[in-house]
Design a protein around this motif. Structure first.
Motif, PDB file in Angstrom:
ATOM      1  N   GLU A 203       0.835  -1.202   0.000  1.00 33.37           N
ATOM      2  CA  GLU A 203       0.000   0.000   0.000  1.00 33.37           C
ATOM      3  C   GLU A 203       0.873   1.257   0.000  1.00 33.37           C
ATOM      4  OE1 GLU A 203      -3.129   0.354  -0.475  1.00 33.37           O
ATOM      5  OE2 GLU A 203      -4.144  -1.486   0.118  1.00 33.37           O
ATOM      6  N   THR A 383     -10.548   4.501  -0.207  1.00 32.61           N
ATOM      7  CA  THR A 383     -10.035   3.686   0.896  1.00 32.61           C
ATOM      8  C   THR A 383      -9.884   2.233   0.479  1.00 32.61           C
ATOM      9  OG1 THR A 383     -12.275   3.168   1.664  1.00 32.61           O
ATOM     10  CG2 THR A 383     -11.216   5.093   2.637  1.00 32.61           C
ATOM     11  N   SER A 384      -8.993   1.547   1.146  1.00 32.28           N
ATOM     12  CA  SER A 384      -8.933   0.086   1.062  1.00 32.28           C
ATOM     13  C   SER A 384      -9.008  -0.398   2.502  1.00 32.28           C
ATOM     14  CB  SER A 384      -7.631  -0.369   0.413  1.00 32.28           C
ATOM     15  OG  SER A 384      -6.591  -0.393   1.369  1.00 32.28           O
ATOM     16  N   GLU A 385      -8.890  -1.676   2.698  1.00 37.70           N
ATOM     17  CA  GLU A 385      -9.007  -2.222   4.049  1.00 37.70           C
ATOM     18  C   GLU A 385      -7.932  -1.670   4.972  1.00 37.70           C
ATOM     19  OE1 GLU A 385     -10.314  -6.561   5.604  1.00 37.70           O
ATOM     20  OE2 GLU A 385      -9.030  -6.462   3.831  1.00 37.70           O
TER      21      GLU A 385
END
Lengths: 425, 425
Positions: A203, A383-385
């Motif tokens: 990320e 957003t991602s996790e």
């Protein structure tokens, strides 16, 4: 003692002195009982000089010939490095990407590794040699043409070889001490990260951290090869990137809630204004973009205004691809049926990354509060996790990064200046 | 219209402008209906710069790594040349020595070509491409290591490819207009030779003429490939080197009695003084020399003095090998049993070459008379069927060459300055 793959970047082998210094470090690893495979980039400015020559003879150099040209760079550095090692009394042999069995597809200038068959490297190691391998290059499976892997390709070469040779670790030597919680040029109190999980590193890399490229980390995760990012100018421990936390003395390094703050000002934002809010519209926009071979990053669609039935779709993409994307959309205007296009290259992206945010619901709120307290306006959110990213004005980026870094307790306690880009240690 | 192999030396592709100029010339040949294979050397000073880097990292670079290093030079020039040709709208592909199928033995830095398997070149030509091949390099048959062919190796690459591809002609482009009857820097009135037989060219090359190296001419003779040596800076006809005289307009160029005068000041003379005049003495001297891997040129033994039963044996060899030879002889002194060694590096060699001298008995006498008239003292004499060579003081060489050149009617009638090393035409 197992097999170690070490990768040295261009700044570590910028001149004869650098090459001799790196040779000593390699010999140390060998003396410690390791089998050593070294992946090396082209010396300092070599690649830029070659690109400059290419531009002098042709405004649009052929991809095949461009790769042939650029690969001369590693050929020089790897041969010199092998000579320097031999001069220290240890046997070394250098290998081109092709000789090392780095098989790629045929996409010149940004080829992908599809197989590694390191038979000659194994033989060289078994005969007691240190193997030096040209980074960044391979040979295409179908045509047997020389290819290059694109930006950061040498890191990928190193990880791919480490995987194929079942190495203990892939050491990426660079001119910084490791991966930091933020870019130390922006955040003076950024801390070196001792250990970071593959997912978080992926990320960070995708969000603008430049120490490791996404592709290389992805490769390492797939084959579970621990990466150790460290300085070629010091003997310090750097940053470990792996699946499981490392031991430091008696202690396991704890997984941090937040790994770091990344930023990226290399992107632009395109807004397609007045798109009919009906099925298939987004598809036709992104089909046009994909057909132009433009890679996009964030995509956001606003709720449509009830009165008009029209909506806006925004996306971000590398500035270098901006022209292509706009041209492609203009061409498809009749098919898509939008009102207008807006192009904005004065944006920046700030991302907060951490696996811990999955189980800490306050993170998102804290992130937005920090930005708000710093007076930073948010234009897009994605957003991602384990990541939150926002787009802001480019001018706001440094202040926003510092504010978020402080808010999440990432600031270093030490007053010591962080070593970054230094050559002194 | 058949296949043509063109070879361009480093001075022809010294910079981007040179590369573009050469690209135009190559495209002309293609437009004239030829299939074109181009062999190219490294740009200008590249090789020297790489050697300099090698010396900075290691006083005694490994041969394998040295070859890996140096071959980066042609990789750069060939890729740039292919780009420049594409920029003119013609398709071109570059190939390393290995890709072009130049198979050599494993003697690094001076490998010999043992086979040429130009399958990829054939394919590239059949697909309508101009093929650009790296000169000077190959791949070893046994270990698949990169090798270089040593000094003048690109010429040999060109001739070897011409032979393997059954080319019509091998054109060697250089910065002079062709092969001259003497070195124009020494003899202002030297004439360009229109045609010269392989045998005469071999003798000239062996006697110090630097335009073509012996090895390349030998290869061309063996496979009967006509060589055309010409300037890359002009459109003029140069010198044809072949078996049979060429046509010029309606006329066949006649075989000259004398082809030219060559000189060489790169050699030294060793005299072994006071050797017992008995069988086996010369053998033990030259066994010692051969075991030290020293190449020698002329050998002369004087008649022994009846009073002592001792004789002197002299030989010449490259100055660079002088130290090795003296050391080898000193070591074998007890076995050989000589009185002393004399080493003289202030010598020069003048050679008169011409197939016509076989049937013109006056040539030898005329040669000695010319030297005598010029007041030049002769120290050693050696002859072949088509060559006479003498060793003199190095200082006497220019005058001696001019005297012989005039005496054999080789002087040009024209007052025009000969173009040599020029870049203007």
């Amino acid at each position: 003692m197992g097999l170690v793959v070490q990768k040295y970047g261009g700044s570590s082998v910028a001149d004869a002195e650098g090459i001799k210094r790196v040779a000593k470090r390699i010999v140390e690893a060998k003396k410690n009982g390791h089998q050593v495979v070294v992946v090396v980039s082209a010396m300092g400015d070599t690649t830029d000089e070659l690109i400059d020559l290419a531009e002098q003879v042709s405004p649009m150099p052929s991809g095949r010939e461009f790769d042939m040209l650029l690969t001369a760079g590693e050929r020089i550095s790897m041969a010199l490095l092998a000579m320097a090692i031999k001069n220290l009394g240890h046997s070394a042999q250098s290998f081109t990407g092709s000789q090392a069995g780095v098989i790629t597809d045929s996409v010149h200038n940004k080829a992908r590794i599809i197989d590694v068959t390191p038979g000659r490297i194994r033989t060289a190691l078994d005969e007691g040699n240190i193997a030096i391998v040209a980074g960044f290059q391979g040979v295409s499976q179908d045509k047997k043409d020389i290819t290059t892997l694109g930006r950061g390709g040498s890191d990928t070469t190193a990880v791919a070889l480490a995987a194929a040779l079942d190495a203990e670790v892939c050491e990426i030597y660079t001119d910084v001490d490791g991966v930091f919680t933020a870019d130390p040029r922006v955040v003076k109190k950024a801390k070196k990260i001792d250990w970071i999980a593959f997912e978080d590193m992926l990320e960070l890399a995708a969000s603008g951290s430049k120490v490791l490229l996404h592709r290389c980390v992805e490769y390492a995760r797939r084959y579970n090869i621990p990466i150790h990012v460290r300085s070629s100018f010091s003997g310090l421990q750097g940053t470990w990137v792996s699946n499981a936390p490392i031991q430091q003395g008696d202690q396991k390094v704890e997984q941090a809630i937040i790994s770091g703050v990344a930023h990226d000002t290399s992107e632009a934002k395109v807004t397609v204004v007045g798109v009919p809010d009906k099925p298939g519209e987004a598809a036709s926009i992104f089909r046009a973009i994909a057909d132009a071979e433009v890679n996009i990053d964030m995509v956001v669609q606003n709720v449509s205004a009830a009165s008009t039935g029209l909506t806006d779709i925004s996306f971000t993409l590398p500035k270098t691809e901006g022209r292509k994307a706009i041209d492609a959309l203009e061409k498809a205007r009749n098919v898509i049926g939008f009102d207008s296009l807006r192009y904005d290259d004065q944006i920046g992206k700030i991302s907060l990354v951490g696996a811990g945010m999955k189980t800490n619901p306050g993170v998102t709120a804290g992130f937005f509060e920090a930005l708000s307290d710093a007076g930073v306006n948010i234009e897009l959110i994605s957003t991602s996790e384990i990541r939150i990213s926002v787009v802001t004005r480019a001018d706001d980026v440094p202040e926003a990064v510092r504010a978020v870094h402080t808010a999440f307790g990432l600031d270093s306690d030490s007053d010591e200046a962080v070593v970054y880009g230094g050559t002194g240690r």
